[in-house]
Design a protein around this motif. Structure first.
Motif, PDB file in Angstrom:
ATOM      1  N   GLU A  97      46.916 -67.829  75.050  1.00 40.85           N
ATOM      2  CA  GLU A  97      48.069 -67.090  75.588  1.00 40.85           C
ATOM      3  C   GLU A  97      48.580 -67.753  76.872  1.00 40.85           C
ATOM      4  O   GLU A  97      49.794 -67.825  77.092  1.00 40.85           O
ATOM      5  CB  GLU A  97      47.683 -65.631  75.871  1.00 40.85           C
ATOM      6  N   SER A  98      47.671 -68.223  77.725  1.00 40.69           N
ATOM      7  CA  SER A  98      48.094 -68.877  78.977  1.00 40.69           C
ATOM      8  C   SER A  98      48.873 -70.148  78.688  1.00 40.69           C
ATOM      9  O   SER A  98      49.906 -70.410  79.309  1.00 40.69           O
ATOM     10  CB  SER A  98      46.903 -69.273  79.845  1.00 40.69           C
ATOM     11  N   ALA A  99      48.380 -70.915  77.725  1.00 43.36           N
ATOM     12  CA  ALA A  99      49.072 -72.167  77.375  1.00 43.36           C
ATOM     13  C   ALA A  99      50.459 -71.859  76.810  1.00 43.36           C
ATOM     14  O   ALA A  99      51.443 -72.537  77.121  1.00 43.36           O
ATOM     15  CB  ALA A  99      48.248 -72.956  76.363  1.00 43.36           C
ATOM     16  N   LEU A 100      50.551 -70.782  76.026  1.00 39.32           N
ATOM     17  CA  LEU A 100      51.845 -70.406  75.449  1.00 39.32           C
ATOM     18  C   LEU A 100      52.817 -69.901  76.518  1.00 39.32           C
ATOM     19  O   LEU A 100      54.023 -70.055  76.390  1.00 39.32           O
ATOM     20  CB  LEU A 100      51.641 -69.330  74.377  1.00 39.32           C
ATOM     21  N   LYS A 101      52.254 -69.305  77.541  1.00 41.59           N
ATOM     22  CA  LYS A 101      53.104 -68.824  78.637  1.00 41.59           C
ATOM     23  C   LYS A 101      53.698 -70.024  79.383  1.00 41.59           C
ATOM     24  O   LYS A 101      54.854 -70.032  79.769  1.00 41.59           O
ATOM     25  CB  LYS A 101      52.249 -67.980  79.586  1.00 41.59           C
ATOM     26  N   GLN A 102      52.861 -71.038  79.525  1.00 39.78           N
ATOM     27  CA  GLN A 102      53.306 -72.249  80.221  1.00 39.78           C
ATOM     28  C   GLN A 102      54.312 -73.036  79.389  1.00 39.78           C
ATOM     29  O   GLN A 102      55.252 -73.633  79.918  1.00 39.78           O
ATOM     30  CB  GLN A 102      52.073 -73.118  80.512  1.00 39.78           C
ATOM     31  N   TYR A 103      54.107 -73.036  78.087  1.00 37.42           N
ATOM     32  CA  TYR A 103      54.970 -73.800  77.177  1.00 37.42           C
ATOM     33  C   TYR A 103      55.509 -72.872  76.085  1.00 37.42           C
ATOM     34  O   TYR A 103      55.012 -72.879  74.951  1.00 37.42           O
ATOM     35  CB  TYR A 103      54.188 -74.942  76.529  1.00 37.42           C
ATOM     36  N   PRO A 104      56.510 -72.076  76.391  1.00 35.20           N
ATOM     37  CA  PRO A 104      57.019 -71.125  75.384  1.00 35.20           C
ATOM     38  C   PRO A 104      57.553 -71.865  74.150  1.00 35.20           C
ATOM     39  O   PRO A 104      58.150 -72.942  74.261  1.00 35.20           O
ATOM     40  CB  PRO A 104      58.150 -70.405  76.119  1.00 35.20           C
ATOM     41  N   ILE A 105      57.319 -71.269  73.010  1.00 30.89           N
ATOM     42  CA  ILE A 105      57.710 -71.897  71.746  1.00 30.89           C
ATOM     43  C   ILE A 105      59.227 -71.839  71.564  1.00 30.89           C
ATOM     44  O   ILE A 105      59.853 -70.795  71.734  1.00 30.89           O
ATOM     45  CB  ILE A 105      56.978 -71.195  70.578  1.00 30.89           C
ATOM     46  N   ASP A 106      59.814 -72.988  71.245  1.00 32.66           N
ATOM     47  CA  ASP A 106      61.264 -73.044  70.988  1.00 32.66           C
ATOM     48  C   ASP A 106      61.561 -72.551  69.574  1.00 32.66           C
ATOM     49  O   ASP A 106      62.467 -71.754  69.383  1.00 32.66           O
ATOM     50  CB  ASP A 106      61.773 -74.484  71.154  1.00 32.66           C
ATOM     51  N   ILE A 107      60.821 -73.081  68.598  1.00 32.98           N
ATOM     52  CA  ILE A 107      61.013 -72.624  67.212  1.00 32.98           C
ATOM     53  C   ILE A 107      59.651 -72.385  66.579  1.00 32.98           C
ATOM     54  O   ILE A 107      58.793 -73.272  66.585  1.00 32.98           O
ATOM     55  CB  ILE A 107      61.744 -73.656  66.328  1.00 32.98           C
ATOM     56  N   GLN A 108      59.469 -71.207  66.051  1.00 32.77           N
ATOM     57  CA  GLN A 108      58.225 -70.849  65.343  1.00 32.77           C
ATOM     58  C   GLN A 108      58.497 -70.852  63.839  1.00 32.77           C
ATOM     59  O   GLN A 108      59.394 -70.165  63.358  1.00 32.77           O
ATOM     60  CB  GLN A 108      57.759 -69.458  65.767  1.00 32.77           C
ATOM     61  N   LEU A 109      57.715 -71.630  63.121  1.00 37.03           N
ATOM     62  CA  LEU A 109      57.780 -71.653  61.662  1.00 37.03           C
ATOM     63  C   LEU A 109      56.789 -70.624  61.115  1.00 37.03           C
ATOM     64  O   LEU A 109      55.647 -70.553  61.575  1.00 37.03           O
ATOM     65  CB  LEU A 109      57.370 -73.063  61.218  1.00 37.03           C
ATOM     66  N   LEU A 110      57.241 -69.830  60.161  1.00 30.90           N
ATOM     67  CA  LEU A 110      56.364 -68.800  59.584  1.00 30.90           C
ATOM     68  C   LEU A 110      56.428 -68.807  58.065  1.00 30.90           C
ATOM     69  O   LEU A 110      57.502 -69.025  57.486  1.00 30.90           O
ATOM     70  CB  LEU A 110      56.821 -67.400  60.004  1.00 30.90           C
ATOM     71  N   GLY A 111      55.296 -68.529  57.441  1.00 26.89           N
ATOM     72  CA  GLY A 111      55.272 -68.148  56.035  1.00 26.89           C
ATOM     73  C   GLY A 111      54.987 -66.654  56.007  1.00 26.89           C
ATOM     74  O   GLY A 111      54.924 -66.000  57.060  1.00 26.89           O
ATOM     75  N   ILE A 112      54.792 -66.123  54.827  1.00 28.46           N
ATOM     76  CA  ILE A 112      54.488 -64.684  54.730  1.00 28.46           C
ATOM     77  C   ILE A 112      53.439 -64.477  53.643  1.00 28.46           C
ATOM     78  O   ILE A 112      53.475 -65.128  52.599  1.00 28.46           O
ATOM     79  CB  ILE A 112      55.786 -63.879  54.442  1.00 28.46           C
ATOM     80  N   GLY A 113      52.494 -63.603  53.922  1.00 28.57           N
ATOM     81  CA  GLY A 113      51.493 -63.265  52.901  1.00 28.57           C
ATOM     82  C   GLY A 113      52.103 -62.292  51.894  1.00 28.57           C
ATOM     83  O   GLY A 113      53.108 -61.642  52.187  1.00 28.57           O
ATOM     84  N   ARG A 114      51.471 -62.172  50.734  1.00 25.28           N
ATOM     85  CA  ARG A 114      51.995 -61.232  49.722  1.00 25.28           C
ATOM     86  C   ARG A 114      52.015 -59.800  50.242  1.00 25.28           C
ATOM     87  O   ARG A 114      52.807 -58.977  49.818  1.00 25.28           O
ATOM     88  CB  ARG A 114      51.142 -61.301  48.452  1.00 25.28           C
ATOM     89  N   ASN A 115      51.091 -59.525  51.176  1.00 23.55           N
ATOM     90  CA  ASN A 115      51.052 -58.170  51.750  1.00 23.55           C
ATOM     91  C   ASN A 115      51.919 -58.061  53.005  1.00 23.55           C
ATOM     92  O   ASN A 115      51.839 -57.082  53.733  1.00 23.55           O
ATOM     93  CB  ASN A 115      49.600 -57.769  52.061  1.00 23.55           C
ATOM     94  N   GLY A 116      52.717 -59.089  53.258  1.00 24.79           N
ATOM     95  CA  GLY A 116      53.640 -59.031  54.402  1.00 24.79           C
ATOM     96  C   GLY A 116      53.032 -59.521  55.704  1.00 24.79           C
ATOM     97  O   GLY A 116      53.637 -59.366  56.766  1.00 24.79           O
ATOM     98  N   HIS A 117      51.836 -60.149  55.631  1.00 22.45           N
ATOM     99  CA  HIS A 117      51.253 -60.613  56.901  1.00 22.45           C
ATOM    100  C   HIS A 117      51.985 -61.843  57.430  1.00 22.45           C
ATOM    101  O   HIS A 117      52.554 -62.628  56.667  1.00 22.45           O
ATOM    102  CB  HIS A 117      49.736 -60.828  56.801  1.00 22.45           C
ATOM    103  N   ILE A 118      51.975 -61.990  58.750  1.00 22.70           N
ATOM    104  CA  ILE A 118      52.482 -63.199  59.401  1.00 22.70           C
ATOM    105  C   ILE A 118      51.363 -63.719  60.302  1.00 22.70           C
ATOM    106  O   ILE A 118      50.688 -62.935  60.948  1.00 22.70           O
ATOM    107  CB  ILE A 118      53.801 -62.965  60.185  1.00 22.70           C
ATOM    108  N   GLY A 119      51.213 -65.072  60.339  1.00 23.44           N
ATOM    109  CA  GLY A 119      49.978 -65.594  60.919  1.00 23.44           C
ATOM    110  C   GLY A 119      48.873 -64.982  60.081  1.00 23.44           C
ATOM    111  O   GLY A 119      48.935 -64.995  58.852  1.00 23.44           O
ATOM    112  N   PHE A 120      47.870 -64.403  60.735  1.00 17.17           N
ATOM    113  CA  PHE A 120      46.863 -63.634  59.992  1.00 17.17           C
ATOM    114  C   PHE A 120      46.891 -62.176  60.458  1.00 17.17           C
ATOM    115  O   PHE A 120      45.888 -61.484  60.434  1.00 17.17           O
ATOM    116  CB  PHE A 120      45.476 -64.238  60.167  1.00 17.17           C
ATOM    117  N   ASN A 121      48.070 -61.726  60.872  1.00 18.46           N
ATOM    118  CA  ASN A 121      48.213 -60.317  61.276  1.00 18.46           C
ATOM    119  C   ASN A 121      48.399 -59.477  60.020  1.00 18.46           C
ATOM    120  O   ASN A 121      49.473 -59.482  59.411  1.00 18.46           O
ATOM    121  CB  ASN A 121      49.415 -60.154  62.202  1.00 18.46           C
TER     122      ASN A 121
END
Ligand code: GLP
Length: 244
Positions: free
Chosen positions: A116-140
């Protein structure tokens, strides 16, 4: 949410790769959020080709992956570290010290905070996502609170079963992972969600219903102003039938 419907998986991959290439050409120190799974493979192939053709350099790009299994060595062929190395990292001029994946070993609390600290320092410009069959993103998985940061998850049975195709049998599939949280994902400046094929129909139909619910993690994306959903004709015919 902007919807881009392409005729097939190749056309989707082409479109998304060109978006990323244009972004890097315009901002050479772009921070990319990367995904694994079968869906982004076509994008990575095209990024490698664009690099080989001299169209783009990744020398100043930084990357953050969504997730990693817990209990698999980084060197294991099915770890997401290995996936990224095989599909993208080893083929282009990315500086590996700028390529980040969650650490699926050791002290998870410390590594989640560090991520999280590294992401705060370097915010993501574009996030690529797929989707699980149950609607998950990442492993959420379904039921995850929308305000979660990087955290450890227990995978749904459905996700373990879907991932079994990459392992010798069901028992070999990891049941836990460390993933960016939904809140982490929503901090990206822009998000591209890719989905193709019949297997994703139900998840995409539920997403397009517009209902925002923790039962469908991807529905959190309706709370973000810069999301592009890129789908193929198999899915777009259903989307247009239900939304026009
Ligand atoms: C895994 C990954 C997700 C990915 C999903 C779908 O669960 N953690 O990031 O979106 O699989 O995978 P596929 O693209 O192979 O359908």
């Amino acid at each position: 949410m902007k919807i881009i419907a392409k005729k097939d998986y190749d056309a989707m991959s082409e479109y998304v790769a060109e978006q990323l290439i244009a972004q890097i050409q315009q901002k050479p120190d772009t921070v990319l959020g990367l995904a694994t799974g079968s869906t982004p493979e076509g994008v990575y192939e095209r990024l490698v080709k664009a690099y080989q053709d001299g169209r783009v350099t990744f020398a100043r790009v930084r990357t953050f992956n969504l997730d990693e299994y817990i209990g698999l060595d980084k060197a294991h062929a099915q770890s997401y570290h290995a996936y990224m190395n095989e599909k993208l990292f080893k083929h282009v001029d990315l500086d590996l010290t700028r390529c980040h994946l969650p650490d699926g070993s050791g002290d998870f609390e410390a590594s989640s905070h560090a991520y999280e600290s590294a992401l705060k320092q370097y915010p993501i410009d574009i996030q690529l996502l797929g989707i699980g069959r149950n609607g998950h993103i990442g492993f959420n998985e379904p039921g995850t609170a929308f305000d979660t940061a990087t955290h450890v998850v227990t995978l749904d049975q459905a996700t373990v079963a879907d991932n079994a195709r990459y392992f010798k049998d069901l028992a070999a599939v990891p049941t836990q992972a460390i993933t960016m949280g939904i809140q982490t994902i929503l901090k990206a400046k822009a998000i591209i969600l890719m989905a193709s094929g019949e297997a994703k129909r139900e998840a995409i139909m539920r997403l397009m219903s517009g209902k925002v619910t923790e039962a469908l993690p991807a529905s959190a994306l309706h709370r973000h102003g810069e999301v592009t959903l890129v789908i193929d004709a198999v899915l777009s015919q259903h989307v247009s039938r239900h939304t026009l």
